[in-house]
Design a protein around this motif. Structure first.
Motif, PDB file in Angstrom:
ATOM      1  N   LYS B  92       0.839  -1.209   0.000  1.00 42.99           N
ATOM      2  CA  LYS B  92       0.000   0.000   0.000  1.00 42.99           C
ATOM      3  C   LYS B  92       0.868   1.251   0.000  1.00 42.99           C
ATOM      4  CE  LYS B  92      -3.817   1.867   2.844  1.00 42.99           C
ATOM      5  NZ  LYS B  92      -4.635   1.566   4.048  1.00 42.99           N
ATOM      6  N   ALA B  94       4.122   1.390  -1.017  1.00 39.68           N
ATOM      7  CA  ALA B  94       4.899   1.425  -2.263  1.00 39.68           C
ATOM      8  C   ALA B  94       4.046   1.924  -3.427  1.00 39.68           C
ATOM      9  CB  ALA B  94       5.460   0.041  -2.574  1.00 39.68           C
ATOM     10  N   ASP B  95       2.745   1.710  -3.316  1.00 36.75           N
ATOM     11  CA  ASP B  95       1.835   2.109  -4.393  1.00 36.75           C
ATOM     12  C   ASP B  95       1.660   3.635  -4.465  1.00 36.75           C
ATOM     13  OD1 ASP B  95       0.099   1.400  -6.519  1.00 36.75           O
ATOM     14  OD2 ASP B  95      -1.633   1.687  -5.213  1.00 36.75           O
ATOM     15  N   LEU B  96       2.237   4.356  -3.529  1.00 39.35           N
ATOM     16  CA  LEU B  96       2.249   5.826  -3.628  1.00 39.35           C
ATOM     17  C   LEU B  96       3.379   6.334  -4.529  1.00 39.35           C
ATOM     18  CD1 LEU B  96       1.288   7.043  -0.042  1.00 39.35           C
ATOM     19  CD2 LEU B  96       0.172   7.731  -2.156  1.00 39.35           C
ATOM     20  N   ALA B  97       4.160   5.414  -5.104  1.00 37.91           N
ATOM     21  CA  ALA B  97       5.266   5.833  -5.977  1.00 37.91           C
ATOM     22  C   ALA B  97       4.819   6.801  -7.079  1.00 37.91           C
ATOM     23  CB  ALA B  97       5.977   4.610  -6.566  1.00 37.91           C
TER      24      ALA B  97
END
Lengths: 154, 154
Positions: B92, B94-97
């Motif tokens: 979750k 890492a998905d803000l990359a």
């Protein structure tokens, strides 16, 4: 992300463009003002009503975003009223669209909100629009497929 | 953006996923902590040193990001030391990359910072990585080519 972390202890990013950007848009209220500007709000009372932030905070954010060149302020005057200000996104402000849409996509993917949302569609073909990572060779990029390096600029 | 703004006066986005996301990551320090987690920081003193935010603020942000499920906390123990915590991005987090990279790209495009920056490259081909807007038909999308509509979810 993976990458050359060995020298990572030796440096600190003192002038990171992300950190500098966050100096301008680091508050929840700044993002919400920008969101409403994207959705077409131009007048003070529209920003206040739609973001549900207080009038003093909205006024401060509109001033900061104008000073930072993300919004343009223009006078307007309704019949019988005093002159007021209208706010429009500049090119610099509009260019934050990928950031705002990436935030929306994330909230959507992780079920942060269960209610209605705005759907964004490509005006040419009608397909839904999302923010994604691509390399300049055109590949879709996952977060785990990124390598880090240092770049020096003139 | 353009779109069906006629009914825009009639509704307010009460449960916008962007607003909900901003409840979690609305502070400059939260973004900086996440940036360093992307760059490989795992230990408290690394976050403090690299973000140059104060220890109490870093501790508060690490706790909030862990509570929100963006970071996982794991115990570790160096020889002769007490047990400490290490932090790793969850899926979750890492998905803000795309959001973080969109912020970096914007700062870079608008000359917000003139110094060094991290360069992100695709690990498969070495080409630079950026956040961009695409529709699900694969077209590159400009901010002015987006139409707005309301979507209802179950």
């Amino acid at each position: 992300m993976t990458g050359p972390l060995a020298p990572r202890e030796d440096w600190i990013i003192e002038r990171c463009p992300m950190a500098a950007t966050l100096d301008i848009v680091s508050t929840r209220s700044a993002f919400l003002i920008l969101r409403e500007a994207f959705y077409g709000a131009t007048r003070f009372e529209q920003f206040v009503q739609r973001t549900q932030i207080s009038e003093p905070v909205a006024a401060a954010r509109l001033r900061e975003l104008t000073d930072a060149g993300l919004l343009d302020r223009e006078p307007y005057r309704d019949p019988g009223q005093r002159t007021r200000s209208e706010y429009h996104l500049t090119d610099k402000g509009a260019d934050l669209a990928p950031t705002l849409i990436a935030l929306m996509d994330w909230g959507d993917r992780w079920g942060i909100d269960g209610g209605a949302r705005i759907e964004l569609r490509h005006s040419y073909c009608g397909a839904p629009v999302h923010a994604e990572l691509r390399c300049t060779d055109g590949h879709e990029v996952q977060a785990g497929e990124i390598e880090l390096g240092l770049k020096r600029r003139a």
